[in-house]
Design a protein around this motif. Structure first.
Motif, PDB file in Angstrom:
ATOM      1  N   PRO A 192      35.929  35.607  38.065  1.00 38.97           N
ATOM      2  CA  PRO A 192      36.881  35.511  39.168  1.00 38.97           C
ATOM      3  C   PRO A 192      36.433  36.455  40.301  1.00 38.97           C
ATOM      4  N   GLU A 193      37.109  36.377  41.421  1.00 36.98           N
ATOM      5  CA  GLU A 193      36.835  37.198  42.609  1.00 36.98           C
ATOM      6  C   GLU A 193      35.585  36.660  43.325  1.00 36.98           C
ATOM      7  N   TRP A 244      27.819  37.839  44.399  1.00 39.65           N
ATOM      8  CA  TRP A 244      26.839  38.820  43.940  1.00 39.65           C
ATOM      9  C   TRP A 244      26.057  38.293  42.738  1.00 39.65           C
ATOM     10  N   TYR A 245      26.789  37.699  41.771  1.00 40.29           N
ATOM     11  CA  TYR A 245      26.119  37.185  40.567  1.00 40.29           C
ATOM     12  C   TYR A 245      25.025  36.194  40.938  1.00 40.29           C
ATOM     13  N   MET A 289      36.267  45.720  40.704  1.00 37.79           N
ATOM     14  CA  MET A 289      36.271  46.575  41.908  1.00 37.79           C
ATOM     15  C   MET A 289      36.855  45.818  43.108  1.00 37.79           C
ATOM     16  N   PHE A 290      36.544  44.517  43.236  1.00 37.90           N
ATOM     17  CA  PHE A 290      37.142  43.741  44.324  1.00 37.90           C
ATOM     18  C   PHE A 290      38.629  43.495  44.057  1.00 37.90           C
ATOM     19  N   PHE A 291      38.976  43.225  42.809  1.00 41.57           N
ATOM     20  CA  PHE A 291      40.393  43.110  42.429  1.00 41.57           C
ATOM     21  C   PHE A 291      41.144  44.382  42.829  1.00 41.57           C
ATOM     22  N   LEU A 334      31.937  44.390  39.316  1.00 46.09           N
ATOM     23  CA  LEU A 334      32.290  44.164  40.726  1.00 46.09           C
ATOM     24  C   LEU A 334      33.566  43.332  40.828  1.00 46.09           C
ATOM     25  N   ARG A 335      33.773  42.395  39.909  1.00 46.28           N
ATOM     26  CA  ARG A 335      34.998  41.615  39.906  1.00 46.28           C
ATOM     27  C   ARG A 335      36.221  42.543  39.888  1.00 46.28           C
ATOM     28  N   ARG A 389      31.228  31.534  30.358  1.00 45.96           N
ATOM     29  CA  ARG A 389      31.799  32.813  30.822  1.00 45.96           C
ATOM     30  C   ARG A 389      32.271  32.616  32.252  1.00 45.96           C
ATOM     31  N   ARG A 429      27.343  43.513  35.422  1.00 48.00           N
ATOM     32  CA  ARG A 429      27.432  44.046  36.796  1.00 48.00           C
ATOM     33  C   ARG A 429      28.411  43.227  37.631  1.00 48.00           C
ATOM     34  N   ALA A 430      28.328  41.897  37.499  1.00 46.93           N
ATOM     35  CA  ALA A 430      29.248  41.041  38.256  1.00 46.93           C
ATOM     36  C   ALA A 430      30.697  41.246  37.788  1.00 46.93           C
ATOM     37  N   GLU A 431      30.855  41.410  36.482  1.00 47.29           N
ATOM     38  CA  GLU A 431      32.189  41.657  35.922  1.00 47.29           C
ATOM     39  C   GLU A 431      32.745  43.003  36.442  1.00 47.29           C
ATOM     40  N   ARG A 488      23.142  41.372  34.167  1.00 50.45           N
ATOM     41  CA  ARG A 488      23.645  40.712  35.370  1.00 50.45           C
ATOM     42  C   ARG A 488      25.127  40.350  35.240  1.00 50.45           C
ATOM     43  N   PHE A 489      25.534  39.829  34.089  1.00 49.91           N
ATOM     44  CA  PHE A 489      26.935  39.441  33.948  1.00 49.91           C
ATOM     45  C   PHE A 489      27.844  40.668  33.975  1.00 49.91           C
ATOM     46  N   PHE A 521      33.815  45.094  50.704  1.00 50.49           N
ATOM     47  CA  PHE A 521      35.120  45.654  50.324  1.00 50.49           C
ATOM     48  C   PHE A 521      36.085  45.620  51.507  1.00 50.49           C
ATOM     49  N   ALA A 540      32.427  38.890  43.863  1.00 54.43           N
ATOM     50  CA  ALA A 540      31.674  39.176  42.642  1.00 54.43           C
ATOM     51  C   ALA A 540      30.852  37.955  42.230  1.00 54.43           C
ATOM     52  N   GLU A 581      21.909  37.875  43.011  1.00 52.64           N
ATOM     53  CA  GLU A 581      21.067  38.965  42.483  1.00 52.64           C
ATOM     54  C   GLU A 581      19.605  38.550  42.469  1.00 52.64           C
TER      55      GLU A 581
END
Lengths: 209, 209
Positions: A72-73, A79-80, B102-104, B99-100, A69, B95-97, B92-93, A103, A76, A83
């Motif tokens: 990107p970013e 953060w992963y 949100m940063f995008f 945030l990905r 999996r 949440r990171a996705e 966890r994944f 942000f 993020a 955690e």
């Protein structure tokens, strides 16, 4: 569950370096897969099909029982990895405050300071399009505002949030440290200079670039 | 502990609307303090001293036993309000996705789509500086890339992350819904159109603008 990580990156990118900071600090091994963004190596159909349709690095690839999996970013991905560690503070307000600066980094700091570094250091001013040249003034002005906001914030505190390093310090570090390459003299920002040293002194947080 | 919130906002801003979406969905009352950004009402020394040194809206003000505290950056304010709710997914994944995206949104979507809306709808093309006019092509191209990435992502799924609305849907909604005001015809993006309707049908998630 056996977990492994591959970082798809360009070693010159500060966004990629953030992820290496977190992994180094937490002792997480990363397999590196390097691309040359100047040669368009992330802008291929293969990259879109196999790594990220956004055709940009960094991408953190997670290998586990669920199969590969991709995140990107940069922020993020940080953060992963972070955690459950002390890089994400306890306390609802401090977490939101940390995200506030993350942000800000992606909206106001990186698009200006990192882009100018890329243009000056890697593309070369003579090779910029007229459209890009026309954006230098606006990007420089916003970058200075961003650095002044950081300078003001750090004038009265040691860390961006709370009383220890968090992801806010991590994600703001790379392109602030290289601000001279974006043509912003760090001598103008003494509190930022002291903060950079503080981050560099956190054990394992700033691996060799 | 008695808690209360004041949203410092301009009602025309999609960034401010995100916070109203989260508050409405969760049934959290917000006191509104409105500013006219076109009149520079956030660019005053009073705003810097009393609300945010970044001189920008939105800012979420928290009133509680610790006294007033302030969260700038729309997506950080959304996170603060949403902590512990189903707008932040388990896992966890995921949440990171979330945030990905949100940063995008803050790095690639909002700086282009929202800025063009602001220029076309509120400032007026004739009133733009030459510098701003020179940025329209680059901003339009990046905005189209961002919308195509969303269209592709939503072609095979109902929600940005997982199987229900999260903060990723919230923060991408306002400036995607008004994309026509940024001169991007939504008819070109049918999957985005169906997703916008889906978000609008979540009870209480899209209060009157």
């Amino acid at each position: 569950m056996s977990e492994g990580y591959t970082l798809h990156e360009d070693p010159r990118s500060g966004n990629c370096y953030k992820i290496k900071m977190v992994a180094s600090y937490l002792g997480i091994p990363l397999t590196i897969r390097a691309y040359d963004i100047l040669k368009g190596e992330t802008r291929t159909p293969e990259f879109a099909a196999n790594v990220s349709k956004a055709n940009a690095i960094p991408v953190l690839e997670i290998q586990d029982d669920l199969g590969p999996r991709f995140i990107p970013e940069s922020n993020a991905a940080c953060w992963y990895l972070a955690e459950g560690s002390d890089l994400i503070p306890e306390g609802r307000f401090n977490r939101a405050e940390m995200l506030r600066w993350m942000f800000f980094e992606q909206n106001t700091h990186e698009p200006n300071i990192a882009t100018l570094r890329f243009w000056y250091q890697f593309v070369g001013v003579d090779n910029l399009s007229e459209e890009q040249k026309a954006m230098i003034t606006a990007k420089s002005n916003t970058a200075v505002s961003a650095l002044r906001l950081l300078e003001d914030h750090l004038a009265t505190r040691d860390w961006m949030v709370g009383d220890a390093a968090t992801l806010a310090d991590v994600v703001l570090f790379p392109y602030t440290q290289t601000a001279e390459e974006s043509r912003f003299p760090l001598a103008n920002y003494p509190a930022i200079g002291r903060w950079l040293e503080r981050v560099e002194n956190v054990p394992a947080l700033t691996p060799p670039r």
